[in-house]
Design an enzyme around this catalytic site. Structure first.
Site, mmCIF file in Angstrom:
data_model
loop_
_atom_site.group_PDB
_atom_site.id
_atom_site.type_symbol
_atom_site.label_atom_id
_atom_site.label_comp_id
_atom_site.label_asym_id
_atom_site.label_seq_id
_atom_site.Cartn_x
_atom_site.Cartn_y
_atom_site.Cartn_z
ATOM 1 N N HIS A 544 33.347 -69.792 -16.069
ATOM 2 C CA HIS A 544 32.870 -71.037 -16.660
ATOM 3 C C HIS A 544 33.053 -72.250 -15.754
ATOM 4 O O HIS A 544 32.682 -73.369 -16.131
ATOM 5 C CB HIS A 544 33.602 -71.303 -17.980
ATOM 6 C CG HIS A 544 35.058 -71.633 -17.797
ATOM 7 N ND1 HIS A 544 35.973 -70.742 -17.283
ATOM 8 C CD2 HIS A 544 35.755 -72.779 -18.043
ATOM 9 C CE1 HIS A 544 37.155 -71.302 -17.228
ATOM 10 N NE2 HIS A 544 37.055 -72.544 -17.671
ATOM 11 N N HIS A 559 33.096 -77.957 -14.187
ATOM 12 C CA HIS A 559 33.510 -77.256 -15.403
ATOM 13 C C HIS A 559 32.371 -77.292 -16.421
ATOM 14 O O HIS A 559 31.974 -78.358 -16.871
ATOM 15 C CB HIS A 559 34.765 -77.927 -15.975
ATOM 16 C CG HIS A 559 35.477 -77.127 -17.023
ATOM 17 N ND1 HIS A 559 35.013 -77.015 -18.307
ATOM 18 C CD2 HIS A 559 36.618 -76.397 -16.964
ATOM 19 C CE1 HIS A 559 35.851 -76.255 -19.007
ATOM 20 N NE2 HIS A 559 36.828 -75.860 -18.214
#
Length: 638
Positions: A544, A559
């Site tokens: 992620h 992120h």
């Protein structure tokens, strides 16, 4: 050499599992059968009073030395944490500790040149020196082996899978010793009696020690520690005060340790006395081998069930349920009388949950490594992981110390039979074997349910936060510190609408705690490198986020989404590896927006300079609210 990926290969899984096999077979030999050898063969001079005195002295020495050694264990863990070699923290100690401890334990299964007959006091001194040296080196190996688990991956799910494979190996290693001990000892003995002779015990111990030695070298050669920046400390925990502070301030580590301590003492006492139960209460010693054989498969079945049950029940529910089942087994022992069938059933019920209890406690202690790092700002892997073997050894030390005394009090010594044991002796034996451990397990349940708050979900959030701040103190000799005077432009890694970090729905980003930067509400899922640099952080399990470092030492974390660590990689594809050089515009990550949205999560992409304090000038080229395409220049950092 360290590995870049967090996922273990089949070869590594097998090596680690074989390591667990050797570790537990060694521990079983040390904790369960060294005492049997000492009481039944080493001190069998014919003078019962003298033999009983020597048995009492040696078992007291073992208990005192093992308890004293317990205070060294946290420092052993700290020493391992401070070890910095090309082979990592743990592996050198696994090999060295495994080598020395196996050689010394094999020697303890000998008369030491008949020293006892010539000089009893000299024997006691030599025995004590050899024993404490063996135990310390075993501690280095044991702490290093289980703390290696936290070095193989930082993901709870991957850890559970790895620990499950290892526990299958340890279940076989620990139980198989009980299955083969008497048949093997008798086979290798010169005198074919029902308990064998000294030669039989020596050869049997040498074989177990050799397999343990082989397994330690296998782990050292074939396993690798994951190379993750979140594992790096700026400063190691040193000194007595530093070690105790690191343990004492990690409340979750302390509470799980107390719960496991109550369980461990009770469990070790009962496990050590089961062979006496079948020999002197049931009157069928061979049934113990039958029970050990059945429990090998029962333990493997329980270990295999653990990943399935852990998805349906919380760790709290599983811990309490497992211990209640064990208490039920203790109750059945109490009413089994001389029935072999009922005694076997009680032994199976009691043993079945033990592998699951070990895994539950191991997972929480392992997760407490990141919890302690998050709470205290310092990571102590081996120090934290040393707590579990410390408690195991404390329970073993207590059982080693009391088993010999219980055998004497209950009349269960050389020449005794089931018929010679009185009703009073039976009652005292059962109280110590069954009632006391049951009470300790109830105490363990209460502590666990009331005090353990570190769930899998909380651990995932902690790891996510630690990884988001990975570059705050980033240092690398390969990055040119002088080039911080040169400006680096960060482009939009993804197309969408620019959002100020202050408006992101996360207080840490909004307050600037994770560094300066910007966010984008994405219009597609392709993530491109925002500058030329090197990939320094990847998330092999969740995929992620990506951490990049520019030539001027600027550490940037991209992120994707908030709370997306919970998806465990579903809907994400990573195109880069740690250490890979990338050019501006290279595709490094891709995510599927509907997956994030369907999970009810925010898909905003955050771009932060995690070591912002190292730079003085942040100049925005684009402003919040503008629509940008991937590759558009957004921010200049100098």
């Amino acid at each position: 050499m360290t590995k870049k990926k967090g996922v273990m290969t089949v070869k590594e899984q097998l090596a680690y599992s074989f390591g667990a096999y050797g570790n537990d077979s060694f521990y079983s030999l040390l904790s369960g059968y060294l005492i049997v050898f000492i009481t039944s063969h080493l001190f069998d001079s014919g003078n019962k009073a003298l033999d009983a005195k020597m048995i009492g002295l040696v078992t007291a020495i073992i208990m005192i030395l093992r308890i004293a050694e317990l205070f060294i264990d946290p420092f052993i863990g700290n020493w391992i944490d401070r070890t910095k070699t090309r082979w990592g923290h743990s592996r050198p100690w696994i090999v060295a500790g495994g080598t020395v401890s196996t050689l010394l334990l094999a020697a303890l299964f000998t008369p030491l040149g008949n020293l006892y007959q010539s000089n009893a006091m000299a024997y006691l001194v030599v025995f004590a020196i050899m024993y404490i040296t063996m135990d310390i080196f075993y501690s280095f190996k044991d702490v290093g082996f289980w703390s290696l688990l936290s070095s193989l991956t930082t993901n709870s799910e991957e850890r559970e899978k790895t620990a499950t494979f290892a526990r299958i190996g340890s279940a076989i290693g620990g139980s198989l010793v009980g299955v083969v001990v008497m048949p093997a000892v008798i086979f290798f003995s010169a005198t074919k009696t029902s308990t064998g002779d000294t030669r039989g015990w020596m050869i049997f111990a040498a074989i177990i020690c050799f397999l343990s030695l082989l397994s330690a070298w296998g782990v050292g050669i074939f396993n690798r520690e994951v190379d993750s920046d979140i594992r790096h400390n700026e400063k190691d925990t040193v000194g007595v005060i530093g070690v105790f502070k690191a343990v004492a301030k990690n409340d979750q580590l302390l509470w799980v340790a107390l719960a496991y301590l109550a369980y461990g003492i009770g469990n070790n006492i009962t496990n050590s006395l089961i062979i006496y139960f079948f020999t002197y209460i049931v009157g069928k010693a061979t049934a113990f081998s039958v029970l050990s054989t059945i429990n090998i498969f029962a333990g493997m079945a329980a270990t295999a069930l653990f990943p399935i049950l852990s998805k349906k029940f919380s760790r709290h529910q599983m811990f309490a349920g497992c211990l209640l089942v064990m208490v039920l087994g203790l109750g059945l022992f109490a009413f089994a009388g001389q029935s072999v069938a009922l005694s076997l059933a009680a032994g199976i019920i009691y043993a079945f949950p033990q592998q699951m209890v070990f895994l539950i406690v191991l997972m929480i202690i392992t997760d407490s490594v990141e919890y302690g790092q998050w709470k205290l700002g310092h990571r102590d892997e081996s120090l934290s992981l040393s707590i579990r073997p410390l408690i195991d050894k404390f329970g073993g030390a207590v059982s080693n110390g009391v088993v010999g005394q219980i055998a004497i009090i209950a009349g269960m010594t050389t020449g005794a039979t089931a018929a010679s044991i009185t009703a009073t002796q039976r009652m005292n034996f059962k109280l110590l074997m069954l009632a006391v451990p049951a009470a300790l397990m109830i105490i363990a349940i209460i502590i666990f349910l009331r005090k353990i708050t570190l769930t899998e979900e909380k651990h995932a959030q902690i790891v996510d936060e630690l990884e988001r701040t990975w570059g705050e103190n980033f240092k690398d000799e390969d990055d040119a510190a002088d080039s911080q005077t040169e400006a680096t432009t960060i482009t939009a890694p993804v197309s969408g609408k620019l959002v100020a970090l202050a408006n992101v729905n996360d207080e840490h980003y909004a307050k600037g705690e994770l560094g300066q930067g910007f966010a984008i509400k994405p219009s597609d899922g392709k993530v491109l490198a925002p500058f030329d640099g090197t990939v320094r952080l990847t998330f092999d399990d969740t995929r992620h986020a990506v951490g990049l470092v520019a030539e001027n030492g600027m550490a940037v974390l991209i992120h994707v989404g908030l709370g997306t660590v919970k998806l465990k990689g579903t809907g994400f594809v990573s195109y880069v590896n740690r250490g890979q050089a990338v050019k501006r515009g290279d595709e490094i990550l891709e995510f599927w927006q509907p997956t994030i949205q369907k999970a009810g999560l925010d898909d905003t992409v955050m771009v932060t300079v995690t070591n912002s304090d190292k730079f003085k000038e942040f100049k925005f080229i684009k402003t919040s609210g503008e629509v940008v395409d991937a590759g558009d220049e957004v921010l200049t950092v100098k």
